[in-house]
Motif scaffolding. Structure first.
Motif, PDB file in Angstrom:
ATOM      1  N   HIS A 156     -24.667  -4.488   4.103  1.00  0.00           N
ATOM      2  CA  HIS A 156     -25.989  -5.468   4.310  1.00  0.00           C
ATOM      3  C   HIS A 156     -25.702  -6.968   3.888  1.00  0.00           C
ATOM      4  O   HIS A 156     -26.009  -7.734   4.836  1.00  0.00           O
ATOM      5  N   ASN A 203     -35.304 -11.862   7.895  1.00  0.00           N
ATOM      6  CA  ASN A 203     -36.557 -10.901   8.481  1.00  0.00           C
ATOM      7  C   ASN A 203     -37.469 -11.779   9.402  1.00  0.00           C
ATOM      8  O   ASN A 203     -37.750 -11.291  10.406  1.00  0.00           O
ATOM      9  N   ALA A 246     -38.328 -11.806  13.299  1.00  0.00           N
ATOM     10  CA  ALA A 246     -39.833 -11.301  13.769  1.00  0.00           C
ATOM     11  C   ALA A 246     -40.162 -12.491  14.834  1.00  0.00           C
ATOM     12  O   ALA A 246     -40.943 -12.169  15.807  1.00  0.00           O
ATOM     13  N   ASP A 262     -44.192 -16.563   8.222  1.00  0.00           N
ATOM     14  CA  ASP A 262     -43.660 -16.634   9.878  1.00  0.00           C
ATOM     15  C   ASP A 262     -44.955 -16.526  10.537  1.00  0.00           C
ATOM     16  O   ASP A 262     -45.906 -16.131  10.301  1.00  0.00           O
ATOM     17  N   ILE A 278     -42.449  -0.209   4.653  1.00  0.00           N
ATOM     18  CA  ILE A 278     -41.074  -1.235   4.891  1.00  0.00           C
ATOM     19  C   ILE A 278     -40.442  -1.401   3.892  1.00  0.00           C
ATOM     20  O   ILE A 278     -39.378  -1.804   3.994  1.00  0.00           O
ATOM     21  N   TYR A 290     -36.131   2.185   5.996  1.00  0.00           N
ATOM     22  CA  TYR A 290     -36.939   2.077   6.986  1.00  0.00           C
ATOM     23  C   TYR A 290     -36.553   0.763   7.986  1.00  0.00           C
ATOM     24  O   TYR A 290     -36.619  -0.224   7.333  1.00  0.00           O
ATOM     25  N   THR A 291     -36.508   0.928   9.237  1.00  0.00           N
ATOM     26  CA  THR A 291     -36.329  -0.036   9.977  1.00  0.00           C
ATOM     27  C   THR A 291     -36.908   0.306  11.392  1.00  0.00           C
ATOM     28  O   THR A 291     -36.961   1.259  11.957  1.00  0.00           O
ATOM     29  N   THR A 292     -37.338  -1.134  12.254  1.00  0.00           N
ATOM     30  CA  THR A 292     -37.850  -0.902  13.526  1.00  0.00           C
ATOM     31  C   THR A 292     -36.829  -1.668  14.409  1.00  0.00           C
ATOM     32  O   THR A 292     -37.163  -1.851  15.339  1.00  0.00           O
ATOM     33  N   LYS A 293     -35.687  -2.102  13.735  1.00  0.00           N
ATOM     34  CA  LYS A 293     -34.742  -2.811  14.394  1.00  0.00           C
ATOM     35  C   LYS A 293     -33.518  -1.788  15.144  1.00  0.00           C
ATOM     36  O   LYS A 293     -33.190  -1.030  14.172  1.00  0.00           O
ATOM     37  N   MET A 342     -30.659  -1.906   9.116  1.00  0.00           N
ATOM     38  CA  MET A 342     -30.076  -0.900   8.258  1.00  0.00           C
ATOM     39  C   MET A 342     -31.321  -0.424   7.353  1.00  0.00           C
ATOM     40  O   MET A 342     -31.244   0.753   6.813  1.00  0.00           O
ATOM     41  N   GLY A 343     -32.412  -1.338   7.454  1.00  0.00           N
ATOM     42  CA  GLY A 343     -33.540  -0.567   6.507  1.00  0.00           C
ATOM     43  C   GLY A 343     -33.365  -0.720   5.123  1.00  0.00           C
ATOM     44  O   GLY A 343     -33.967  -0.012   4.416  1.00  0.00           O
ATOM     45  N   ILE A 344     -32.466  -1.737   4.718  1.00  0.00           N
ATOM     46  CA  ILE A 344     -32.536  -1.828   3.085  1.00  0.00           C
ATOM     47  C   ILE A 344     -32.603  -3.129   2.738  1.00  0.00           C
ATOM     48  O   ILE A 344     -32.577  -3.399   1.305  1.00  0.00           O
ATOM     49  N   GLY A 345     -32.762  -4.044   3.510  1.00  0.00           N
ATOM     50  CA  GLY A 345     -32.979  -5.677   3.059  1.00  0.00           C
ATOM     51  C   GLY A 345     -34.163  -5.844   2.060  1.00  0.00           C
ATOM     52  O   GLY A 345     -33.953  -6.321   1.005  1.00  0.00           O
ATOM     53  N   LEU A 346     -35.360  -5.075   2.400  1.00  0.00           N
ATOM     54  CA  LEU A 346     -36.579  -5.392   1.746  1.00  0.00           C
ATOM     55  C   LEU A 346     -36.324  -4.584   0.343  1.00  0.00           C
ATOM     56  O   LEU A 346     -36.791  -5.003  -0.766  1.00  0.00           O
TER      57      LEU A 346
END
Ligand SMILES: Nc1ncnc2c1ncn2[C@@H]1O[C@H](COP(=O)(O)OP(=O)(O)OP(=O)(O)O)[C@@H](O)[C@H]1O
Ligand SMILES: [Mg+2]
Length: 582
Positions: A360, A477, A481, A510, A523, A528-531, A535-539
């Protein structure tokens, strides 16, 4: 002749006179005697402790001795029944005189109790006895009676009666308690999962005392050196009772079999170690108990693990309860195995997380490097080589390569739970750096990055690589968005403000669509990702870095639209800053 008759008459008269005089004298003598007897009788009557009375055939008092007056303090008793009755306890008048009337009716001896008011106002219990006096024809002439003060005797009897009653109820109470205890004990006895056994140590205790008298003080050591003595001693422990559950634990079909097996030593009901502990402690003290986990050898040779509780009482009886925990122990072993498997799995998980984090975090600088290398290649292919531009490109590639190396080191240290050396980081500069780093990405999305930094804020104490990762992730992110809104509205604001005297607050706001309220909780969940390419690990990485710095990363939506991510961090105290500078 006449003279002779006259003389005779005179003589006769004389004799008569003499006789008369004699009998008068005797009469006087008899009367004196009678008076003496009467006063003696009176003295006797008044000297007895009872009061004596005489009543007529129809029950009316005729004579009452002085004792009555002395007792009651009533001076003039006379023969008045009202006066006599008046000294009776009001509750006793009716039953006493009814009984007295019945006795007169049938002409039998009368006995009755009543309370009499004494001169000091207290009532004493009295016992009256009356006997009828008959005429020759059998008719009742009257009654003679005596009434005795039986109060002390009566009260003593009452006390004895009360004590008896108390004793009786105590015995009843204890019997009931005993019954209940016995019942409870029997209920335990009937429990199919609880083994209960009773052992009698009295014979063994006597043998031990003999041993002590012979000079053996360290019993434990003695038995260790003389196993034959131990074997002999243990046969003296009698198994007096055991329930079906215990018998089953030992491999018997019923308790009777085990009891018939005789002495405790022969039944092999528990390990030698348990037995000696039980035996010695029960003999050492008069009562008490202990619990232990031990093994039981069944008659077929197999073994059971049991949790045992042992209580012994003063009468040398030990009650042993046992619960079969073989399965639990097996489950425990399985659990330990599962735990170590889990530990292995979690180590594998850590490696997975490590790879995911690296993948990531290095993605952005790698992409940047790839673009820069491509641009460099194009520059080199040109006939006129712009050396300055070329150098700046290579510098950026070099910086990104160093960043990748730093990120990998930082993630590796984090996974190994070791923190890299923190340093005073000026967040304002770091925000500007982030803007520079992501300038190209922002331009590619036609979004503007705007910084709003309050000047003069103190630095924070952190690992700069980690803090940079947080800012880059949050801004990336935000860039992802804002592409969903028209170009002219694509703005990302990076704020740095004070948060109280000792903290700073970083806020990335933003103008994108914001976060659906239902997703605000999700989130931060890993993966968890909606993209489509996320990968859903950034946050999750951001949150763990901020929390390690004693901060909290929060997300919310702005009322005017768009998402906000913010966190606060402690600033370095002014003194530390001076010291660091020095
Ligand atoms: N600024 C934002 N506006 C709206 N939604 C956001 C914003 N930031 C994060 N999200 C939501 O949170 C999700 C999780 O973000 P996170 O950074 O953890 O993973 P990701 O961006 O999807 O993938 P990656 O792990 O590659 O960063 C995103 O997929 C997105 O749905
Ligand atoms: Mg992300």
């Amino acid at each position: 002749m006449i003279e002779a008759v006259a003389i005779a008459l005179v003589l006769l008269v004389g004799v008569l006179i003499v006789a008369l005089l004699g009998s008068r004298g005797r009469l006087r003598e008899m009367r004196r005697h009678l008076d003496r007897s009467k006063s003696e009788l009176e003295r006797l009557g008044n000297s007895v402790p009872q009061f004596l009375w005489k009543a007529s055939a129809d029950g009316l008092a005729e004579i009452v001795n002085h004792r009555f007056s002395e007792m009651t303090g009533i001076a003039e008793v006379g023969t008045s029944m009202e006066v006599i009755q008046g000294a009776f306890h009001p509750d006793d008048v009716e039953p006493f005189f009814a009984e007295w009337a019945r006795a007169r009716e049938i002409g039998r001896e009368f006995r009755g109790y009543h309370r009499l008011r004494m001169a000091d106002g207290t009532y004493h219990w009295m016992h009256a006895v009356g006997c009828p006096q008959y005429s020759e024809s059998g008719a009742i002439l009257g009654w003679y009676g005596a009434t005795s003060d039986v109060d002390a005797e009566f009260r003593a009897q009452e006390e004895v009666r009360a004590l008896n009653q108390e004793l009786k109820s105590l015995v009843e109470e204890r019997t009931l308690e005993l019954k209940k205890t016995r019942w409870r004990y029997r209920t335990l006895f009937d429990d199919p999962s609880l083994g209960v056994m009773e052992l009698d140590f009295s014979e063994a205790k006597r043998a031990l005392e003999t041993l002590r008298e012979e000079g053996v003080h360290d019993v434990e050591a003695h038995f260790e050196h003389h196993p034959d003595h131990w074997d002999a001693m243990i046969t003296k422990v009698m198994l007096t009772d055991l329930n079906a559950a215990f018998a089953e634990m030992c491999g018997y079909t019923d308790g009777g079999d085990a009891l018939r097996a005789g002495r405790f030593g022969g039944t092999q009901l528990c390990s030698r170690e348990t037995l000696s502990k039980l035996f010695l402690s029960s003999l050492a003290s008069d009562s008490g108990g202990f619990s232990l986990t031990t093994e039981i050898s069944k008659v077929d040779g197999s073994r059971l693990v049991v949790a045992c509780s042992i209580h012994y009482s003063q009468d040398c009886i030990a009650t042993i309860t046992a619960v079969d925990i073989t399965e639990r122990e097996t489950a425990h072993d399985l659990m330990l195995a599962a735990q170590s498997e889990l530990a292995r799995a979690s180590r594998a998980g850590s490696i997975g997380a490590f790879s995911a984090s690296i993948a990531h975090e290095v993605n952005q600088p790698l992409t940047s490097m790839a673009i820069d290398i491509e641009t460099t290649r194009r520059l080199v292919d040109r006939p006129e080589v712009d050396r300055a531009k070329l150098k700046s490109m290579l510098d950026r590639v070099s910086r990104n390569a160093k960043r990748i190396a730093d990120i990998v080191t930082s993630i590796r240290e984090r996974i190994r739970n070791r923190r890299r050396d923190a340093q005073a980081v000026k967040v304002c500069l770091m925000i500007e750096d982030t803007k520079t780093l992501l300038h190209r990405e922002a331009a590619a999305r036609r979004a503007s990055l705007v910084t709003h930094c309050t000047v003069g804020l103190r630095p924070v104490f952190a690992d700069p690589v980690e803090l940079q990762q947080v800012l880059v992730n949050l801004v990336v992110n935000a860039l992802d968005a804002v592409v969903d809104v028209p170009e002219e509205k694509r703005t990302i604001d990076l704020h740095l403000d004070p948060d109280g005297p000792d903290r700073i607050r970083v806020r990335i706001a933003d103008s994108g669509p914001g976060i659906p309220p239902d997703d605000l909780d999700k989130i931060f969940d890993p993966f968890y990702t909606t993209k489509t390419n996320g990968m859903g690990i950034g946050l999750q990485i951001c949150r763990s870095i901020v929390e390690a710095l004693d901060g909290e990363l929060r997300a919310f939506n702005r009322p005017e639209g768009g998402a906000v991510f913010e966190f606060s961090l402690n600033t370095v105290p002014a003194s530390a800053e001076i010291a660091a500078a020095g």
